[in-house]
Motif scaffolding. Structure first.
Motif, PDB file in Angstrom:
ATOM      1  N   LEU C  71       0.871  -1.361  -0.118  1.00 41.14           N
ATOM      2  CA  LEU C  71       0.010   0.236   0.383  1.00 41.14           C
ATOM      3  C   LEU C  71       1.334   1.622   0.230  1.00 41.14           C
ATOM      4  CD1 LEU C  71      -2.683  -0.606   2.464  1.00 41.14           C
ATOM      5  CD2 LEU C  71      -2.985  -0.588  -0.101  1.00 41.14           C
ATOM      6  N   ALA C  72       2.134   1.187  -0.324  1.00 45.94           N
ATOM      7  CA  ALA C  72       3.513   2.508  -0.697  1.00 45.94           C
ATOM      8  C   ALA C  72       3.103   3.328  -1.289  1.00 45.94           C
ATOM      9  CB  ALA C  72       4.500   1.843   0.134  1.00 45.94           C
ATOM     10  N   LEU C  73       2.223   4.416  -1.426  1.00 43.53           N
ATOM     11  CA  LEU C  73       2.102   4.901  -2.549  1.00 43.53           C
ATOM     12  C   LEU C  73       3.112   5.002  -3.104  1.00 43.53           C
ATOM     13  CD1 LEU C  73      -0.074   8.153  -0.811  1.00 43.53           C
ATOM     14  CD2 LEU C  73      -0.853   5.159  -2.239  1.00 43.53           C
ATOM     15  N   ASN C  74       2.751   5.094  -4.836  1.00 43.64           N
ATOM     16  CA  ASN C  74       3.988   5.451  -5.579  1.00 43.64           C
ATOM     17  C   ASN C  74       4.979   6.768  -5.259  1.00 43.64           C
ATOM     18  OD1 ASN C  74       2.378   4.063  -8.608  1.00 43.64           O
ATOM     19  ND2 ASN C  74       3.119   3.210  -6.978  1.00 43.64           N
ATOM     20  N   SER C  75       4.545   7.729  -5.098  1.00 42.58           N
ATOM     21  CA  SER C  75       5.041   8.553  -5.008  1.00 42.58           C
ATOM     22  C   SER C  75       5.724   8.827  -3.639  1.00 42.58           C
ATOM     23  CB  SER C  75       4.325  10.289  -4.980  1.00 42.58           C
ATOM     24  OG  SER C  75       3.382   9.517  -3.690  1.00 42.58           O
ATOM     25  N   ASP C  76       5.411   7.929  -2.750  1.00 40.77           N
ATOM     26  CA  ASP C  76       6.272   8.039  -1.527  1.00 40.77           C
ATOM     27  C   ASP C  76       7.084   7.139  -1.326  1.00 40.77           C
ATOM     28  OD1 ASP C  76       4.713   9.748   0.251  1.00 40.77           O
ATOM     29  OD2 ASP C  76       3.292   7.840   1.145  1.00 40.77           O
ATOM     30  N   VAL C  77       7.067   5.844  -2.529  1.00 37.00           N
ATOM     31  CA  VAL C  77       8.530   5.656  -2.981  1.00 37.00           C
ATOM     32  C   VAL C  77       9.656   6.035  -4.292  1.00 37.00           C
ATOM     33  CG1 VAL C  77       8.587   2.487  -4.634  1.00 37.00           C
ATOM     34  CG2 VAL C  77       6.496   3.410  -2.855  1.00 37.00           C
ATOM     35  N   PRO C  88      17.760   3.585  -7.278  1.00 36.98           N
ATOM     36  CA  PRO C  88      17.585   4.643  -8.770  1.00 36.98           C
ATOM     37  C   PRO C  88      16.507   4.279  -9.764  1.00 36.98           C
ATOM     38  CG  PRO C  88      19.349   3.907  -8.573  1.00 36.98           C
ATOM     39  CD  PRO C  88      19.302   3.880  -6.968  1.00 36.98           C
ATOM     40  N   LEU C  89      17.069   3.381 -10.072  1.00 39.33           N
ATOM     41  CA  LEU C  89      15.865   2.702 -11.846  1.00 39.33           C
ATOM     42  C   LEU C  89      14.136   2.698 -11.130  1.00 39.33           C
ATOM     43  CD1 LEU C  89      16.171   2.295 -14.812  1.00 39.33           C
ATOM     44  CD2 LEU C  89      16.307  -0.401 -13.509  1.00 39.33           C
ATOM     45  N   LEU C  90      13.846   2.495  -9.790  1.00 33.74           N
ATOM     46  CA  LEU C  90      12.925   2.195  -9.922  1.00 33.74           C
ATOM     47  C   LEU C  90      12.483   3.692  -9.654  1.00 33.74           C
ATOM     48  CD1 LEU C  90      10.227   0.146  -8.821  1.00 33.74           C
ATOM     49  CD2 LEU C  90      11.575   0.243  -6.495  1.00 33.74           C
ATOM     50  N   ALA C  91      12.574   4.590  -8.579  1.00 33.85           N
ATOM     51  CA  ALA C  91      12.804   5.699  -8.716  1.00 33.85           C
ATOM     52  C   ALA C  91      11.908   6.467  -9.945  1.00 33.85           C
ATOM     53  CB  ALA C  91      12.953   6.269  -7.187  1.00 33.85           C
ATOM     54  N   GLU C  92      13.119   6.811 -10.674  1.00 37.05           N
ATOM     55  CA  GLU C  92      13.036   6.798 -12.034  1.00 37.05           C
ATOM     56  C   GLU C  92      11.941   6.479 -13.243  1.00 37.05           C
ATOM     57  OE1 GLU C  92      16.387   7.694 -15.526  1.00 37.05           O
ATOM     58  OE2 GLU C  92      17.165   6.272 -14.094  1.00 37.05           O
ATOM     59  N   LEU C  94       8.738   5.097 -11.145  1.00 32.85           N
ATOM     60  CA  LEU C  94       7.940   5.362 -10.758  1.00 32.85           C
ATOM     61  C   LEU C  94       7.718   6.663 -11.459  1.00 32.85           C
ATOM     62  CD1 LEU C  94       8.513   3.977  -7.321  1.00 32.85           C
ATOM     63  CD2 LEU C  94       6.385   3.587  -8.714  1.00 32.85           C
ATOM     64  N   LEU C  95       8.517   8.210 -11.243  1.00 31.27           N
ATOM     65  CA  LEU C  95       8.185   9.462 -11.511  1.00 31.27           C
ATOM     66  C   LEU C  95       8.413   9.690 -12.848  1.00 31.27           C
ATOM     67  CD1 LEU C  95      10.889  11.097  -9.149  1.00 31.27           C
ATOM     68  CD2 LEU C  95       8.241  10.804  -8.803  1.00 31.27           C
ATOM     69  N   ALA C  96       8.236   8.591 -14.084  1.00 32.22           N
ATOM     70  CA  ALA C  96       8.086   8.605 -15.610  1.00 32.22           C
ATOM     71  C   ALA C  96       6.648   8.061 -15.808  1.00 32.22           C
ATOM     72  CB  ALA C  96       8.471   7.830 -16.560  1.00 32.22           C
ATOM     73  N   GLY C  97       6.019   7.462 -14.800  1.00 32.62           N
ATOM     74  CA  GLY C  97       4.190   7.330 -14.929  1.00 32.62           C
ATOM     75  C   GLY C  97       3.488   8.008 -14.515  1.00 32.62           C
ATOM     76  N   ALA C  98       1.943   7.912 -15.464  1.00 30.60           N
ATOM     77  CA  ALA C  98       1.165   8.886 -15.126  1.00 30.60           C
ATOM     78  C   ALA C  98       1.481  10.543 -14.460  1.00 30.60           C
ATOM     79  CB  ALA C  98       0.726   8.202 -13.248  1.00 30.60           C
ATOM     80  N   SER C  99       0.529  10.907 -13.320  1.00 30.00           N
ATOM     81  CA  SER C  99       0.996  12.153 -12.993  1.00 30.00           C
ATOM     82  C   SER C  99       0.687  12.780 -11.275  1.00 30.00           C
ATOM     83  CB  SER C  99      -0.304  13.000 -13.261  1.00 30.00           C
ATOM     84  OG  SER C  99      -1.302  12.378 -12.329  1.00 30.00           O
ATOM     85  N   GLY C 100       1.554  13.894 -11.351  1.00 30.41           N
ATOM     86  CA  GLY C 100       1.124  13.853  -9.569  1.00 30.41           C
ATOM     87  C   GLY C 100       0.393  13.689  -8.519  1.00 30.41           C
ATOM     88  N   ARG C 234       7.340   8.345 -25.653  1.00 27.56           N
ATOM     89  CA  ARG C 234       5.825   8.141 -25.654  1.00 27.56           C
ATOM     90  C   ARG C 234       5.707   9.516 -26.388  1.00 27.56           C
ATOM     91  NH1 ARG C 234       5.608  10.455 -19.496  1.00 27.56           N
ATOM     92  NH2 ARG C 234       8.180  10.662 -19.446  1.00 27.56           N
ATOM     93  N   ASP C 235       4.643   9.959 -27.270  1.00 26.80           N
ATOM     94  CA  ASP C 235       3.323  10.525 -27.881  1.00 26.80           C
ATOM     95  C   ASP C 235       3.651  12.803 -27.149  1.00 26.80           C
ATOM     96  OD1 ASP C 235       3.209   9.338 -30.636  1.00 26.80           O
ATOM     97  OD2 ASP C 235       1.068   8.411 -29.656  1.00 26.80           O
ATOM     98  N   ARG C 236       4.098  11.994 -25.981  1.00 30.85           N
ATOM     99  CA  ARG C 236       3.981  13.672 -25.706  1.00 30.85           C
ATOM    100  C   ARG C 236       4.855  13.522 -24.515  1.00 30.85           C
ATOM    101  NH1 ARG C 236      -2.311  14.520 -22.912  1.00 30.85           N
ATOM    102  NH2 ARG C 236      -1.729  12.992 -21.074  1.00 30.85           N
ATOM    103  N   ALA C 237       4.955  14.578 -23.546  1.00 29.90           N
ATOM    104  CA  ALA C 237       6.363  15.311 -23.141  1.00 29.90           C
ATOM    105  C   ALA C 237       6.088  14.252 -22.501  1.00 29.90           C
ATOM    106  CB  ALA C 237       6.786  16.472 -23.166  1.00 29.90           C
ATOM    107  N   SER C 238       4.964  14.293 -21.095  1.00 25.57           N
ATOM    108  CA  SER C 238       4.143  13.587 -20.299  1.00 25.57           C
ATOM    109  C   SER C 238       3.388  13.498 -20.015  1.00 25.57           C
ATOM    110  CB  SER C 238       4.727  15.103 -18.835  1.00 25.57           C
ATOM    111  OG  SER C 238       4.664  14.065 -17.724  1.00 25.57           O
ATOM    112  N   TYR C 239       2.603  12.027 -19.103  1.00 26.49           N
ATOM    113  CA  TYR C 239       1.860  12.735 -18.539  1.00 26.49           C
ATOM    114  C   TYR C 239       0.797  11.238 -20.084  1.00 26.49           C
ATOM    115  CZ  TYR C 239      -2.933  12.102 -16.650  1.00 26.49           C
ATOM    116  OH  TYR C 239      -3.921  12.320 -15.548  1.00 26.49           O
TER     117      TYR C 239
END
Lengths: 751, 209, 330
Positions: C71-77, C88-92, C94-100, C234-239
């Motif tokens: 249940l750890a949140l993606n942002s917390d991880v 760091p690969l995992l952190a990177e 996670l931050l490439a996915g979805a939105s804040g 991806r097709d756009r720069a983020s999200y």
């Protein structure tokens, strides 16, 4: 003419007059009115593209908790303004707006076939999923390329000799063959959707049997009022349309769409106020789109870069029941000096819903092709693309042989090129690399025809000297109220804080809908003349007051020189003037009112009127992944006088952002086996996000066009996007050497 | 925005916990079902009665404690907009793809369309309506007006809620960082550059957010 | 959305027993995917078991591994010091996915169980073997620009959708095991065995048994820090979901690659670990030439449809780009 609106500094501009409401969540959009007894409607839509409904099984939905009605063509209340059904039933002839719940025919996938009304939204959504519709399916045609041979001259054009969409030619039609250097290319833009962040929504309230109020998202309350009155055969004044805040539209709200009629029907049927909010997926088939358009350009020039001939052919898609025409090929006639030009426009009817105007309709499409072709020809000539455009600069309108009312495009080019650093561009593609990225520079021109419609405004001064100005105009985002406040404040010599502008209600003075960049030219003019009239009244009253010696003893307003800081002044050097409030007080007036109409005049036949502009774009392309990032944009516009720099600048930025979306990512993709879109959400229909958008510099020539209207100001909404896609595509070519002629420019096309 | 910065663990307050336990026990006693089964408590005063079951929950919304009973299918967004009249927060897509519905839950930015209201029992929710106090706008609201960080205004509440979180999370140190961490908030009018300017300014000035 | 019974267990065993009662019951944590599916009528659990109150949020280092609660949140991880320094690969990723916002809601366990974003899966009016087994694969003869190019050998797949997670691509490249609780107690699943390929039962995304609940993941320590990179195209720069993504991790010493990990996203029904390339890289000095050779050689096994042929070249290029960054060569 004096540059009366030349405040080119952000800090002297007005911030949005409705800014407080918008940042605090107090602005009320169509779906947000708290109407007592409100119930919720949800549309059930077809999942075939052509055929007819054979059965609707709705019992399970009808008996689901909270459900008040399931409405379809089988039981919908009659719309009195529509003709009675023919027997045997016939498909609607071309030119018939789609009539919702009228008969069993299916014209496109996503067509509303039923509507569930329930006490809560959750129950309505659930019940809508329980409605089972069966169809007799017919073979549909939705594929543009496979059907393009069926494209033809629109019936509309066949009937009208003076239609601007008639085939056009000047000079020699075969001249292209003799051009020393020429290119021929085909360009395609796919279907793209407006997708404003606010989904279309309506609350329909029958106040009495013959009285209707709708809170509806649209771009023209007066036109919606007229169309609803006609459909439901009501006296015009018995219909009121309220659209005070509109969460973006970009053209999707110009028409009254079927879902609006459906909600009004439902409210009649269930005798309760009905709220209908379209789902994001329904937004792809309910409120129009920028049509798939294929274009072929052949342009040629002499070796020294003088255009010799241009042939521009364009074909757009439309529905089987309506013709939607766009200016796709029209810009080519007026943009550059060229002796031999021919254009041809065709329409391809398909089993889809009708397209509609989307920001820069036709011109954004056509100028993508023309400005790409110009870049291709400049490259073939080994000429700088800006120099090539300057060499073919049209000093007068080459199509109508009329002088421009004003044109400062040359200044735009100069300003833009300077600010951008265009001289650093290399003609040879793929010659600059920075941090592993291919760097490219591109530019394109922009133009958009000037539109001005009759419009009224009322200005009312109250006892305290403050003024309320009213007009049934709209604000879909550009900041209409802010611009009008500024015009009124300037004319009346008042602090803008003393001016209130009211819009978005059909009971206000007549105004056109917000489209075609016509709001400032039309409504702005009306506000201008209404405030001028109010000013004249004030001055006359002040003169009377002065003549009677009642203006405070020391003030002598004999000739009414003007107004300033809420006071009327005479010509005397030490004149202290008399305040508006004192004038009203002296004359025992609670308020002073002036209503005026403003219309275009004969100037339209004496001058050719356009807005002009240009965009300069730098892109970085990842040579391995093909990802394109726009890293810098300079946009420059010649739209006459700028009314309010801050909001104008935002509108220009918004146009560029829309153009970047158009160029790089927007693509409504259909699976033609089903005639159904497969990109019906924001995860698959990509629009730009923050990370896609770099700093955008905006510049204006800001010279009043004295021929267009009292402010000397032309519209800005469309010109902001026209040409942007071409500039991006040209920059991509400069970066990579790859010419992408089919939008959007996604990574798969560049690796 | 003090009430928005409480610690992030759910059911943090004892009061909330007591209420939660009481409710569980009451339900268990009432219907003799296992603990934790919250289906029950048909509300007699809930208007047109169907067979859908309503569930009671307690939420603190913009600093005010509320007890509400909801259809478990109701998203937090619909609860706020349709039942509580907090229409400042917007529904843009209803599928977590646009950010217009962003609120803070226990101080963290969250998409209210992608969570059921019942799941937020005991939490503190801040909406756009909870940002300004006594007519005083939040600094980021002021900055949005100054920088013209919006046009139609529909994505604006979500942009603001997200922007404030972006600053608090420490992701507002450069334009690129702001752009990346704000990318979950779509704006179709294209106000992005002005929004970025507004966020950077508030961050740079070190204003309390 | 169909009405459902909402349950809120307090312990893992209570949760599991609730789920065992009804095979159609579903756990809900962040809800960022399941609610989406429920709104579209793709998932209609009669029972929804809200596990958010279970004590499964902890992130800790134990012996030779990081253990992250389900249940750890993606942002917390992504922000956790242990993860940032050791994985760091995992952190990177996670931050490439979805939105804040979504990262603030989505949990690690839920991310593992994210379902495909294939348009045909999401539209109940279109055929989809994953959503409705036997109805056919809509994407196969339809719009398949974003679909898979790697399959289970030469077998004909019944579903060509791709796994959408970024986090999972990083986890596939690392030594990860998934801890699950079930009626028979706890068991560990090697990450490579968690997700399935699509040959026979495309409706089954994973190898979890009915009622099983993911309680944590464990990622073994490694020596990749400083030489890893998550690259997402991806097709756009983020999200946006990946067209192709690459998790590359290298263990470098004395100018040579001693160990290599490579996993791909956006190319298969599951996160695609590229064992063969890893072997080919070992013992070699890094160079663009080497990376290009191994990437292009191995891609001979890829198979494209009507609209996704570009993915073969894009995958090769993305691997080269990611490996170059991981190796620190430009």
């Amino acid at each position: 003419m004096k540059r009366q609106f030349a405040d080119n500094e952000l800090d002297t501009s007005l911030s949005r007059v409705d800014g407080n409401e918008k940042v605090s969540g107090a602005a009320t959009y169509s779906a947000e009115y708290a109407v007592p007894g409100l119930v919720h409607a949800v549309l059930v839509t077809s999942n075939i593209a052509k055929g007819s409904i054979t059965a609707i099984e709705s019992r399970e939905a009808e008996t689901a908790p909270g459900v008040l009605a399931v409405i379809s063509h089988l039981n919908a209340p009659a719309v009195p303004g529509w003709p009675a059904l023919k027997q045997p039933a016939e498909r609607a002839p071309v030119g018939t707006a789609f009539r919702v719940f009228y008969d069993a025919f299916i014209y496109f996938d996503g067509q509303p076939v039923a509507m569930v009304v329930a006490d809560t939204q959750e129950r309505a959504i659930h019940a809508a999923a329980l409605v089972r519709v069966t169809y007799q399916q017919e073979t549909h045609q939705t594929h543009f390329e496979r059907n393009v041979k069926s494209a033809g001259i629109p019936q509309n054009v066949q009937r009208s000799k003076n239609s601007p969409f008639q085939d056009y030619g000047r000079g020699d039609a075969d001249a292209i063959a003799e051009a020393e250097v020429r290119i021929e290319a085909e360009y395609t833009i796919p279907t793209q959707h407006h997708q404003p962040l606010e989904p279309h929504a309506i609350i329909a309230v029958w106040e009495a049997n013959d009285k209707l109020t709708v809170y509806d998202k649209n771009q023209g309350v007066k036109s919606a009022q007229g169309q609803l009155a006609q459909a439901f055969k009501l006296p015009r004044d018995n219909v009121q349309v309220v659209s005070k805040y509109i969460g973006g539209a970009f053209g999707s709200g110009i028409r009254v769409w079927p879902h609006t009629i459906a909600a009004v029907m439902a409210a009649k049927q269930v005798k309760r106020p009905v709220k209908l909010v379209l789902g994001r997926d329904q937004m792809f088939t309910s409120v129009g789109y920028r049509p798939y358009t294929a274009q072929k350009l052949r342009i040629g020039a002499s070796k020294d870069g003088r255009l010799h001939a241009m042939v521009h052919e364009g074909t757009g898609q439309t529905s089987m029941y309506e013709e939607h025409l766009e200016r796709t090929v029209l810009a080519t006639r007026a943009m550059y000096t060229c002796p031999n030009v021919s254009t041809r426009y065709r329409l391809l009817p398909l089993d889809v819903n009708t397209p509609t105007w989307m920001r820069g309709p036709g011109d954004a499409t056509g100028m993508f092709a023309l400005e790409s072709a110009m870049d291709e020809l400049a490259f073939a000539l080994k000429m700088d693309p800006l120099e090539f455009r300057l060499k073919n600069y049209a000093e007068t309108d080459p199509e109508r042989n009329l002088p421009w009312s004003a044109k400062s495009l040359r200044e735009c080019y100069k300003l833009g090129a300077e600010k951008f650093g265009w001289e650093n561009r290399q003609i040879e593609p793929a010659s600059i690399r920075r941090k592993g990225m291919l760097v490219g520079y591109g530019m394109a021109s922009s133009l958009y025809g000037f539109h001005r419609h009759p419009s009224k405004a009322r200005a009312v001064m109250r006892a305290d000297g403050s003024v309320t100005v009213q007009s049934a105009t709209m604000d879909i985002g550009p900041g209409t109220g802010t611009a009008m406040t500024r015009i009124a404040a300037k004319v009346l010599g008042l602090n803008a804080k003393k001016v209130k502008f009211e819009l978005g209600h059909s009971n206000l003075p007549d105004a056109p809908g917000q489209n075609g960049s016509a709001t400032i030219p039309s409504v702005g003019s009306a506000v201008h003349v209404a405030c001028e009239a109010l000013k004249s009244k004030l001055i006359a009253l002040a003169v009377k007051m002065s003549e009677a010696g009642k203006s405070g003893g020391q003030v002598v307003v004999t000739d009414g020189q003007g107004v300033r800081n809420g006071r009327v002044f005479g010509s005397g050097a030490d004149d202290e003037g008399v305040s508006f409030a004192d004038i009203l007080k002296y004359h025992k007036l609670n308020e002073l009112e002036a209503t005026e109409e403003s219309k275009p005049g004969p100037e339209r036949d004496q001058y050719s009127m356009f807005s002009f502009g240009c965009h300069f774009v730098e892109v970085h392309v990842n040579p391995l992944t093909g990802e394109v990032r726009v890293v810098r944009v300079v946009t420059c516009a010649d739209v006459g006088a700028i009314i309010n720099y801050k909001t104008a600048r935002s509108q220009s930025i918004g146009g560029v952002v829309g153009g970047i979306g158009m160029a790089l990512m927007e693509h409504s993709e259909m699976d033609h086996r089903f005639g159904r879109y497969v990109t019906t959400d924001f995860a698959s229909y990509h629009i730009p996000v923050h990370a896609d958008i770099p700093p955008i510099e905006v510049y204006y020539v800001d010279k009043p066009d004295v021929h267009v209207n009292p402010m000397g100001s032309k519209g800005l909404g469309e010109i902001a996007i026209v040409g942007v896609a071409g500039a991006v595509a040209n920059a991509v070519f400069n970066a990579t050497g790859k010419r992408i002629r089919t939008l959007p420019i996604t990574p798969d096309k560049l690796i | 925005m003090a009430n928005d910065q409480t610690n992030a663990s759910p059911d943090a307050s004892n009061e909330d916990r007591r209420f939660f336990l009481k409710q569980s026990i009451a339900i268990a006693g009432l219907s003799a079902v296992p603990t934790g089964l919250l289906q029950a408590a048909l509300e007699p005063d809930d208007g047109p009665v169907g067979n859908a079951v309503k569930i009671q929950l307690s939420l603190t919304i913009n600093g005010k404690r509320k007890r509400i009973s909801v259809d478990p299918r109701m998203s937090l967004l619909d609860l706020l907009r349709e039942n509580l009249g907090l229409t400042g927060i917007k529904k843009g897509c209803d599928f977590g793809q646009c950010g217009a519905c962003t609120v803070h839950i226990d101080g963290r930015r969250t998409l209210s369309c992608l969570t059921f209201a019942v799941m937020q029992h005991g939490r503190k929710v801040t909406t756009i309506e909870g940002l300004s106090h006594g007519g005083q706008l939040h600094p980021l609201q002021e900055a949005f007006i100054k920088h013209d960080g919006f046009q139609c205004g529909y994505c604006t509440p979500g942009q603001l809620m997200s922007g404030i979180a972006c600053i608090r999370e420490g992701y507002a140190d450069s334009p690129d960082e702001v752009r990346e961490y704000m990318s979950g908030n779509l704006c179709r009018c294209g106000a992005y550059p002005n929004i970025v300017d507004a966020i950077l300014e508030v961050k740079k000035e070190g204003l309390k957010v | 959305m169909k009405p459902f019974q909402y349950l809120r267990p307090k312990t893992v065993s209570e949760a599991v027993s609730m789920a065992l009662d009804n095979p159609e019951a579903q756990y809900i944590a962040g809800g960022t995917n399941l609610i989406d599916l429920m709104k579209r009528g793709i998932a209609s659990p009669p029972k929804l078991i809200d596990i958010n109150h279970l004590p499964l949020k902890k992130i800790e280092h134990r012996y030779d591994r990081i253990r992250i609660g389900a249940l750890a949140l993606n942002s917390d991880v992504a922000q956790h010091k242990l993860v940032k320094t050791r994985q760091p690969l995992l952190a990177e990723a996670l931050l490439a996915g979805a939105s804040g916002q979504i990262r603030n809601m989505a949990t690690v366990g839920g991310n593992l169980l994210q379902r495909t974003r294939c348009s045909y899966f999401y539209d109940v009016a279109l055929p989809c073997n994953k959503r409705k087994p036997g109805s056919g694969c809509g994407a196969e003869g339809g719009i398949n620009r974003t679909h898979a190019i790697f399959f289970n050998g030469s077998e004909v797949p019944s579903c060509i959708a791709v796994h959408p997670s970024d986090m999972c691509v990083a986890l596939a490249a690392l030594d990860t095991s998934v801890v699950v609780a079930g009626p028979a107690g706890e068991r560990r699943i090697l990450f490579k065995d968690l997700h399935r390929l699509s040959t026979k039962e495309p409706e089954m995304d994973t190898t979890l048994n009915p009622g099983e609940l993911i309680t944590s993941i464990e990622v073994l320590d490694n020596a990749f820090t400083g030489h890893s990179h998550y690259l997402k195209v991806r097709d756009r720069a983020s999200y946006a979901f990946a067209l192709v993504s690459v998790a590359a991790a290298l263990q470098m010493d004395g100018g040579k690659i001693w160990d290599a990990r490579l996993a791909l996203g956006g190319v298969a029904h599951k996160p695609w670990r590229y064992w063969a390339i890893e072997l080919m890289l070992r013992g070699q000095p890094p160079s663009e030439k080497l990376f290009r050779e191994v990437a292009e050689h191995e891609l001979q096994s890829a198979r494209a449809g009507e609209h996704n042929a570009y993915k073969i070249k894009l995958t090769a290029n993305a691997m080269i780009a990611a490996l170059k960054i991981a190796a620190g060569i430009s």
